[in-house]
Design an enzyme around this catalytic site. Structure first.
Site, PDB file in Angstrom:
ATOM      1  N   GLY A 305      54.475 -80.913 -17.104  1.00  0.00           N
ATOM      2  CA  GLY A 305      54.243 -79.700 -16.324  1.00  0.00           C
ATOM      3  C   GLY A 305      54.531 -79.957 -14.856  1.00  0.00           C
ATOM      4  N   GLU A 306      53.851 -79.206 -13.987  1.00  0.00           N
ATOM      5  CA  GLU A 306      53.978 -79.335 -12.531  1.00  0.00           C
ATOM      6  C   GLU A 306      55.330 -78.850 -11.994  1.00  0.00           C
ATOM      7  OE1 GLU A 306      53.299 -83.362 -11.267  1.00  0.00           O
ATOM      8  OE2 GLU A 306      51.386 -83.540 -12.317  1.00  0.00           O
ATOM      9  N   GLY A 307      56.259 -78.470 -12.848  1.00  0.00           N
ATOM     10  CA  GLY A 307      57.619 -78.199 -12.399  1.00  0.00           C
ATOM     11  C   GLY A 307      58.511 -79.422 -12.468  1.00  0.00           C
TER      12      GLY A 307
END
Length: 338
Positions: A305-307
């Site tokens: 996640g997180e980009g």
């Protein structure tokens, strides 16, 4: 960004596609012609050629550039955590936001390498959404407010937008949105997220089944209010704002992609300007990409996640444009065969 200020209901989101910009076919054709003239066999750069043409179509020029890439990570907390769907407490969301802000997370390193300006937007972390197994996650008014917050965070001078998220419990929300949008049994959409054991996985599946059954029949953007979260709503707002400004979007993995499923359900055209940076290890993501008709840029067995996957994909886009803009044509190089 004023796109959403006059939207009074979630149902009205479905009407936006008719008024939003579309890909510039002339620019795409010109970029395609340039690709055919470069010193390489036709199609030899494969997907890199397609990505350069895609960017050309949204920038409206046969020579697209990325002088500013913006990365936004939206963070929210979820009431469904009351069902024991995550092994970590919700305090971790705020702790990770602090880590982003001090530069200590993976996304900070990947944005630095890829050349993206990173901002984190924390969305009422002290106020988790409603437990979707028992009630709606948000009111329509709160959903629209979070969408506007996402839209307002988009920089008008960016040439590409990376979207990511953080939120304990949001892989359960992603599975619920995907299941509601595209059907099938909950078990086919649920993965281990941040590391659920067998008992935790069973609780996630049960929570998704109950949530989808409780909100059966809810379609389009209304799914955000019923089953989503504040970061999912903000992601959708950012996607729509970027579209209004002709900014291509790189979505991250399963959670970020699932956040846009309500937009796709409202009108698939709303995601025409979106790429997906990578296919996540979460089992529902490949299935979701098939349903959306999206081909990921990368497949690196990631599930952070997180980009993070979207930031890595930015490097591929930069490489695609370096070749597209920097290579000589056959005529310029004096090479026969062009």
């Amino acid at each position: 960004m004023t796109l959403l200020t006059d939207i009074a209901s979630l149902d009205a989101i479905a009407t936006l596609a008719d008024s939003l910009p579309v890909a510039d076919e002339r620019a795409a054709a010109a970029a395609t012609a340039r690709q055919a003239s470069l010193t390489k066999p036709p199609g030899a750069l494969g997907r890199l050629e397609d990505l350069a043409i895609f960017l050309a179509s949204w920038q409206g020029t046969d020579r697209p550039v990325i002088t500013r890439a913006q990365a936004l990570v939206f963070a929210g907390n979820h009431g469904v955590c009351d069902q024991g769907v995550n092994p970590f407490p919700q305090e971790v969301t705020a702790q990770m936001v602090a880590n982003f802000e001090t530069g200590g997370a993976a996304i900070n390193q990947l944005c630095r390498v890829a050349g993206a300006d990173l901002s984190t937007v924390a969305l009422d972390l002290d106020r988790p959404t409603g437990d979707i197994t028992l009630t709606a996650a948000m009111s329509d008014e709160d959903t629209l407010r979070q969408m506007r917050r996402g839209a307002e965070a988009v920089a008008a001078d960016a040439q590409v937008l990376i979207l990511g998220e953080m939120g304990i419990g949001n892989s359960t929300v992603a599975a619920a949105l995907s299941c509601a949008a595209f059907g099938g049994d909950a078990a086919g959409w649920v993965g281990r997220g941040t590391g659920s054991d067998e008992a935790g996985l069973a609780r996630k599946v049960d929570a998704v089944r109950r949530a989808v059954a409780r909100h059966a029949g809810v379609r389009g953007a209304a799914m955000l209010a019923a089953l989503g979260g504040r970061e999912q709503a903000a992601i959708c707002g950012a996607v729509l704002a970027a579209r209004a400004m002709r900014i291509p979007v790189i979505l991250d993995g399963f959670i970020c992609t699932a956040a846009t499923a309500p937009l796709f359900d409202a009108d698939p055209r709303l995601l025409d300007h979106c790429l997906v940076g990578h296919v996540s290890r979460e089992p529902g993501h490949a299935r979701l990409l098939d349903a959306l008709g999206k081909t990921p840029v990368l497949a690196l067995d990631m599930a952070l996640g997180e980009g993070s996957g979207a930031a890595l994909a930015l490097g591929i886009l930069r490489a695609a444009l370096a070749c597209h803009n920097g290579m000589s044509t056959f005529a310029e190089a004096g090479v026969a065969g062009g």
